[in-house]
Design a protein around this motif. Structure first.
Motif, mmCIF file in Angstrom:
data_model
loop_
_atom_site.group_PDB
_atom_site.id
_atom_site.type_symbol
_atom_site.label_atom_id
_atom_site.label_comp_id
_atom_site.label_asym_id
_atom_site.label_seq_id
_atom_site.Cartn_x
_atom_site.Cartn_y
_atom_site.Cartn_z
ATOM 1 N N ALA A 242 -19.336 66.695 -37.496
ATOM 2 C CA ALA A 242 -19.538 67.547 -37.802
ATOM 3 C C ALA A 242 -20.096 68.225 -39.028
ATOM 4 N N ALA A 243 -18.941 67.969 -39.971
ATOM 5 C CA ALA A 243 -19.515 68.283 -41.237
ATOM 6 C C ALA A 243 -20.200 67.190 -41.857
ATOM 7 N N MET A 244 -20.405 65.978 -41.917
ATOM 8 C CA MET A 244 -20.953 65.095 -42.072
ATOM 9 C C MET A 244 -22.156 64.852 -41.848
ATOM 10 N N ARG A 245 -22.895 65.559 -40.549
ATOM 11 C CA ARG A 245 -23.861 65.869 -39.413
ATOM 12 C C ARG A 245 -24.899 66.451 -40.247
ATOM 13 N N ALA A 246 -24.321 67.563 -41.106
ATOM 14 C CA ALA A 246 -24.971 68.664 -41.093
ATOM 15 C C ALA A 246 -25.317 68.590 -43.339
ATOM 16 N N ALA A 247 -24.343 67.644 -43.795
ATOM 17 C CA ALA A 247 -24.304 67.716 -45.188
ATOM 18 C C ALA A 247 -25.250 66.423 -45.481
ATOM 19 N N THR A 248 -25.501 65.365 -44.358
ATOM 20 C CA THR A 248 -26.870 64.524 -44.332
ATOM 21 C C THR A 248 -28.154 64.540 -43.149
ATOM 22 N N ASP A 249 -27.934 66.199 -43.246
ATOM 23 C CA ASP A 249 -29.519 66.615 -42.969
ATOM 24 C C ASP A 249 -29.754 65.016 -41.643
ATOM 25 N N GLY A 250 -29.410 65.418 -40.744
ATOM 26 C CA GLY A 250 -28.317 64.354 -39.300
ATOM 27 C C GLY A 250 -28.652 63.096 -39.361
ATOM 28 N N TRP A 251 -28.438 62.349 -40.547
ATOM 29 C CA TRP A 251 -28.881 61.177 -40.172
ATOM 30 C C TRP A 251 -27.713 60.548 -40.042
ATOM 31 N N PHE A 252 -26.384 60.727 -40.193
ATOM 32 C CA PHE A 252 -24.844 60.932 -40.178
ATOM 33 C C PHE A 252 -24.740 61.173 -38.539
ATOM 34 N N ASP A 253 -25.113 61.037 -37.669
ATOM 35 C CA ASP A 253 -24.545 61.816 -35.813
ATOM 36 C C ASP A 253 -23.875 60.995 -34.949
ATOM 37 N N ALA A 254 -22.818 61.695 -35.185
ATOM 38 C CA ALA A 254 -21.261 61.077 -34.360
ATOM 39 C C ALA A 254 -21.964 60.798 -32.770
ATOM 40 N N TRP A 255 -22.919 62.359 -32.409
ATOM 41 C CA TRP A 255 -23.305 62.302 -31.764
ATOM 42 C C TRP A 255 -24.942 61.774 -30.683
ATOM 43 N N ALA A 256 -25.779 60.543 -31.578
ATOM 44 C CA ALA A 256 -26.531 60.618 -31.036
ATOM 45 C C ALA A 256 -26.455 58.951 -31.375
ATOM 46 N N VAL A 257 -25.593 58.933 -29.966
ATOM 47 C CA VAL A 257 -25.578 57.069 -29.984
ATOM 48 C C VAL A 257 -25.245 57.226 -27.945
ATOM 49 N N PRO A 258 -26.004 56.123 -27.708
ATOM 50 C CA PRO A 258 -25.252 56.215 -26.134
ATOM 51 C C PRO A 258 -24.549 55.955 -25.871
ATOM 52 N N GLY A 259 -24.203 56.615 -24.902
ATOM 53 C CA GLY A 259 -22.790 57.136 -24.534
ATOM 54 C C GLY A 259 -22.034 58.521 -24.954
ATOM 55 N N GLY A 260 -22.912 58.799 -25.651
ATOM 56 C CA GLY A 260 -21.614 60.571 -25.772
ATOM 57 C C GLY A 260 -21.411 60.415 -27.662
ATOM 58 N N PHE A 261 -20.733 61.123 -27.959
ATOM 59 C CA PHE A 261 -19.938 61.393 -29.336
ATOM 60 C C PHE A 261 -19.049 59.881 -29.511
ATOM 61 N N ASP A 262 -19.602 59.607 -30.510
ATOM 62 C CA ASP A 262 -18.712 57.758 -31.488
ATOM 63 C C ASP A 262 -19.179 58.169 -32.672
ATOM 64 N N PRO A 263 -17.635 58.361 -32.842
ATOM 65 C CA PRO A 263 -16.859 58.901 -34.727
ATOM 66 C C PRO A 263 -17.090 57.314 -35.588
ATOM 67 N N GLY A 264 -17.756 56.712 -34.921
ATOM 68 C CA GLY A 264 -17.579 54.607 -35.788
ATOM 69 C C GLY A 264 -17.803 54.910 -37.133
ATOM 70 N N GLY A 265 -18.737 55.356 -37.635
ATOM 71 C CA GLY A 265 -19.118 55.694 -39.058
ATOM 72 C C GLY A 265 -18.543 55.740 -40.129
ATOM 73 N N LEU A 266 -17.205 56.693 -39.543
ATOM 74 C CA LEU A 266 -16.190 57.321 -40.255
ATOM 75 C C LEU A 266 -15.147 56.834 -40.265
ATOM 76 N N LEU A 267 -14.793 56.558 -38.906
ATOM 77 C CA LEU A 267 -13.324 56.763 -38.445
ATOM 78 C C LEU A 267 -12.334 55.164 -39.124
ATOM 79 N N GLY A 268 -13.090 54.238 -39.915
ATOM 80 C CA GLY A 268 -12.304 53.036 -40.566
ATOM 81 C C GLY A 268 -11.961 53.510 -41.437
ATOM 82 N N GLY A 269 -12.817 55.058 -42.701
ATOM 83 C CA GLY A 269 -12.323 55.492 -43.053
ATOM 84 C C GLY A 269 -10.990 56.656 -43.348
#
Length: 281
Positions: A123-150
């Motif tokens: 949620a914090a990164m969605r706000a920091a990136t003006d919605g360009w990182f959005d773990a909820w805007a993926v097929p199937g719902g919430f997917d944290p894969g963009g930061l899960l590895g880190g």
């Protein structure tokens, strides 16, 4: 989002002189660990590689001798156990993972403190990136894969510190986190190669604390989706971000890859994070 550990990074101009060779190399397709230098009598250098179902991790420890090989082995086991546990417990492709159960509405984020932290970070990164990182805007719902590895790497690194290892590097793919000093006693020297121009001299970072996160060099097409359109992002060939925390750097790199050059505005006004590469196709 508050980050307590500030990055300590120095950029080195490779064209100005012939510096000591890098300890680590991040390339277009993979990372490489150069042969370690000499180790002092009060240190033990260890390298360990582990593969989970989704990634390969390399851990380099420059551990104090007083910890002993048994203590170092226990520190490694704790860190590896954390990486494996996150793969099993939070992987969005696993039907019984906490993330999958959250997507199905079976649990709430507050059911497990680490899950709440993961959701809060997204949620914090969605706000920091003006919605360009959005773990909820993926097929199937919430997917944290963009930061899960880190996030996994940072939690494994915390296990190392808790065990008494404060000089280490943890790498996965084109991402890494480092802290303290390399086996030769100086800062970790990280050569970051250009994602497409293999003839260009790498950008060399000297780091005692920080992370490098990269998106777009895995060879997979369409792995980052434009959250506003649902279509695969295609503006950049790669995006690399450096900063204090790998989960945040990963998320910024993913968002920058999706947004293109417009995302460079996020790194102004005294941000702790910087974009190293953001190359158009």
């Amino acid at each position: 989002m508050r980050i307590d550990q500030q990055p300590r990074t120095r950029w080195v101009d490779q064209s100005a002189f012939q510096p000591r060779r890098p300890d680590l190399r991040l390339g277009a397709r993979s990372h490489r660990v150069d042969r370690p230098g000499t180790v002092g009598g009060d240190r033990i250098a260890v390298r360990h590689t582990v593969r989970t179902s989704t990634a390969e991790y390399t851990l380099l420890l420059n551990a104090p001798e007083w910890l002993g090989r048994r203590g170092i082995g226990e520190a490694l086991r704790d860190a590896v156990a954390e990486l494996r546990a996150i793969d099993l417990t939070y992987g969005p492709t696993r039907p019984e993972s906490l993330v999958s159960r959250l997507r199905r509405g079976e649990i709430s984020p507050d059911s497990y403190p680490p899950l709440a932290d993961l959701v809060d970070r997204c949620a914090a990164m969605r706000a920091a990136t003006d919605g360009w990182f959005d773990a909820w805007a993926v097929p199937g719902g919430f997917d944290p894969g963009g930061l899960l590895g880190g996030w996994a790497v940072e939690r494994a690194a915390a296990r190392l510190r808790a065990a008494g290892v404060h000089d280490y590097a943890v790498l996965t793919g084109a991402d890494l986190v480092v802290r303290g000093h390399a086996a030769h006693g100086g800062p970790w020297r990280v050569a970051v190669h250009h994602p497409t121009d293999r003839q260009r001299a790498p950008l060399v970072l000297e780091m005692t604390a920080g992370a490098v996160g990269t998106s777009g060099v895995s060879g997979r097409q369409g792995h980052v989706v434009d959250p506003h359109t649902g279509e695969p992002a295609d503006q950049l060939v790669a995006a690399t971000v450096v900063g204090p925390d790998l989960a945040v750097a990963d998320a910024y790199a993913t968002a920058l890859y999706a947004a293109g050059p417009a995302g460079l505005a996020w790194f102004r006004n005294g941000s702790d994070y910087r974009a190293l590469f953001a190359h158009r196709r």
